[in-house]
Design a protein around this motif. Structure first.
Motif, mmCIF file in Angstrom:
data_model
loop_
_atom_site.group_PDB
_atom_site.id
_atom_site.type_symbol
_atom_site.label_atom_id
_atom_site.label_comp_id
_atom_site.label_asym_id
_atom_site.label_seq_id
_atom_site.Cartn_x
_atom_site.Cartn_y
_atom_site.Cartn_z
ATOM 1 N N SER A 1 2.090 1.825 -3.382
ATOM 2 C CA SER A 1 0.817 2.211 -4.199
ATOM 3 C C SER A 1 0.518 3.774 -4.110
ATOM 4 C CB SER A 1 -0.094 1.422 -4.106
ATOM 5 O OG SER A 1 -0.925 1.727 -3.043
ATOM 6 N N LEU A 2 1.049 4.339 -2.935
ATOM 7 C CA LEU A 2 0.755 5.681 -2.718
ATOM 8 C C LEU A 2 1.767 6.724 -3.670
ATOM 9 C CD1 LEU A 2 0.194 5.803 0.839
ATOM 10 C CD2 LEU A 2 -1.494 5.789 -0.793
ATOM 11 N N TRP B 1 -0.993 -2.813 -9.853
ATOM 12 C CA TRP B 1 -1.425 -3.741 -8.860
ATOM 13 C C TRP B 1 -2.432 -4.661 -8.963
ATOM 14 C CZ3 TRP B 1 -1.673 1.631 -7.556
ATOM 15 C CH2 TRP B 1 -3.070 1.954 -7.228
ATOM 16 N N THR C 1 1.689 7.265 -6.542
ATOM 17 C CA THR C 1 0.655 7.699 -7.743
ATOM 18 C C THR C 1 -0.304 8.502 -7.076
ATOM 19 O OG1 THR C 1 -0.504 6.545 -9.604
ATOM 20 C CG2 THR C 1 -0.757 5.521 -7.392
ATOM 21 N N LYS D 1 -5.780 6.929 -4.118
ATOM 22 C CA LYS D 1 -5.977 6.386 -2.624
ATOM 23 C C LYS D 1 -5.073 5.015 -2.475
ATOM 24 C CE LYS D 1 -10.526 8.485 -1.422
ATOM 25 N NZ LYS D 1 -11.806 7.986 -0.954
ATOM 26 N N GLY D 2 -4.650 4.710 -3.423
ATOM 27 C CA GLY D 2 -3.712 3.537 -3.497
ATOM 28 C C GLY D 2 -4.494 2.233 -3.432
ATOM 29 N N LEU D 3 -3.716 1.094 -3.273
ATOM 30 C CA LEU D 3 -4.410 -0.114 -3.607
ATOM 31 C C LEU D 3 -5.608 -0.657 -2.660
ATOM 32 C CD1 LEU D 3 -3.143 -2.719 -1.506
ATOM 33 C CD2 LEU D 3 -1.259 -2.182 -3.060
ATOM 34 N N ARG D 4 -5.557 -0.068 -1.513
ATOM 35 C CA ARG D 4 -6.837 -0.408 -0.674
ATOM 36 C C ARG D 4 -7.951 0.651 -0.864
ATOM 37 N NH1 ARG D 4 -3.154 -1.737 4.186
ATOM 38 N NH2 ARG D 4 -3.441 -4.035 4.532
ATOM 39 N N GLU E 1 0.713 -1.242 -0.069
ATOM 40 C CA GLU E 1 -0.141 -0.073 0.032
ATOM 41 C C GLU E 1 0.753 1.214 0.067
ATOM 42 O OE1 GLU E 1 -3.837 1.726 2.150
ATOM 43 O OE2 GLU E 1 -2.313 0.832 3.525
ATOM 44 N N ARG F 1 -8.012 2.950 -13.764
ATOM 45 C CA ARG F 1 -6.453 3.120 -13.104
ATOM 46 C C ARG F 1 -5.564 2.723 -13.966
ATOM 47 N NH1 ARG F 1 -8.813 0.858 -8.309
ATOM 48 N NH2 ARG F 1 -7.730 -1.118 -8.712
#
Length: 374
Positions: A43-44, A121, A46, A49-52, A40, A143
């Protein structure tokens, strides 16, 4: 490539730094150790809100008895061609809703992160992507689109903002407060322009992704024939100009005003589009496949996305949460070989290191323990 990741009061980590090697990184450890938290954090780097899909306040670490999360930060060091770039993001005050982005210490717009990294992801939630809710598939596809076309994120955001304003006016009108027709017209003009731009970007992305999938026909992953349902996307795929697509959206929105007002939701427009996939070998919709089949289709789509991004200046990085789950031995080994062949920096999680045995000697193995690394 990323050479270090530092977490401060992020999720389960009080303070931790992970040195990172080139190539594949295997993060293994028991459930709850913090493996997905590391993905996570990556993933931020980018926009979004990221992968979660979590909000910024949810990401701050909490001690027992604390009502809210702390201020938090994640930072990465990128090294390449003798240069070093430092990326950072986080919030400076507990509960802040908007995260700050810094590049080499200077505050920057989130979209600038894509100048340096393009995270892609796959998570366990996507194992049933094609039988999940339509909105989740469209969000997933969008995405993929904006990873190569950063303007697409702003376009979709502008469309969604105008859509909310239009619906509020229509609902007010249904409740006896007169909706301003001039303002509705203006909003629908904005919806037409943004909707047309989004549809054109989606159609273009679908074409390149399908080409990348078709070029991968010698891989042991199932092939998918992709499609997009939606009038605007169909027009875009057929070569219609942006003005014509925008006009069709405006006219459709105007016709649907009474229905939308009565329903309390917007029932027409590019936000109602859907990503479809046909399992080519079995000639049946992907939605009818098992979790394993759907996961294999998603992974092939993700790898096609990596191929699509490989020609761009910013390096794609691959984040795979519980990657081996639902994959048979042959496909698991093929996935690892594919990652190595593509020269990817990939981060994969799993409870057991043995699941990644084919990568021994070819990847960095990190044992993740509560709040740190073994």
């Amino acid at each position: 490539m990323i050479t270090a990741l530092t977490l401060t009061d992020f999720r389960s980590y009080a303070s931790a730094t992970l040195p990172i090697e080139a190539g594949a990184v295997v993060l293994h450890g028991p459930n709850g150790a913090g493996k997905t938290n590391l993905l996570e954090a990556l993933s931020l780097f980018t926009p979004g809100k990221g992968l979660r899909g979590a909000s910024a306040p949810e990401m701050g670490r909490r001690e027992p008895g604390e009502s809210g999360g702390r201020a938090w930060a994640v930072a990465a060091v990128l090294t390449g061609d003798g240069d070093e770039i430092r990326l950072g993001t986080g919030v400076q005050t507990p509960g802040a809703a908007r995260r700050i982005v810094r590049i080499d210490g200077e505050t920057a717009q989130p979209g600038r992160l894509l100048d340096h990294l393009r995270p892609v992801w796959a998570t366990p939630e996507q194992d049933r992507l094609f039988s999940d809710a339509r909105a989740e598939r469209l969000k997933f596809f969008d995405r993929l689109v904006f990873a190569a076309d950063p303007d697409h994120a702003a376009t979709v955001s502008a469309y969604e903002k105008a859509l909310r304003e239009r619906l509020r006016l229509l609902v007010d009108g249904a409740e006896g407060r007169e909706a301003d027709p001039i303002w509705l017209d203006a909003l629908e003009v904005r919806l037409g322009e943004a909707g047309a731009a989004a549809a054109i970007a989606r159609a273009a992305a679908l074409k390149t992704l399908q080409s990348a999938i078709d070029a991968r026909n010698d891989r042991p992953f199932p092939q998918a024939d992709l499609g997009l349902t939606g009038d605007a996307e169909t027009m875009a795929a057929d070569g219609a100009e942006a003005d014509a697509i925008a006009a069709a959206i405006r006219e459709g929105m105007a016709r649907s005003r009474p229905r939308d007002a009565a329903a309390g939701r917007s029932l027409f427009g590019p936000h109602r589009s859907d990503l479809t996939a046909l399992h080519r070998e079995k000639n049946r919709p992907a939605a009818e496949g098992s979790s394993g089949e759907q996961k294999a289709l998603v992974l092939n789509l993700i790898l096609a996305q990596i191929t699509r991004l490989s020609g761009q200046a910013a390096a794609p990085i691959l984040l795979l949460d519980e990657a081996p789950a639902h994959l048979d031995t042959a496909r698991r080994a093929a996935l690892f070989d594919e990652i190595e062949a593509l020269g990817l920096q990939a981060f994969m999680t799993g409870t057991e290191a043995d699941l990644f045995a084919p990568l021994q000697g070819r990847a960095q193995f990190v044992k993740v323990e509560a709040g740190g690394f073994g």
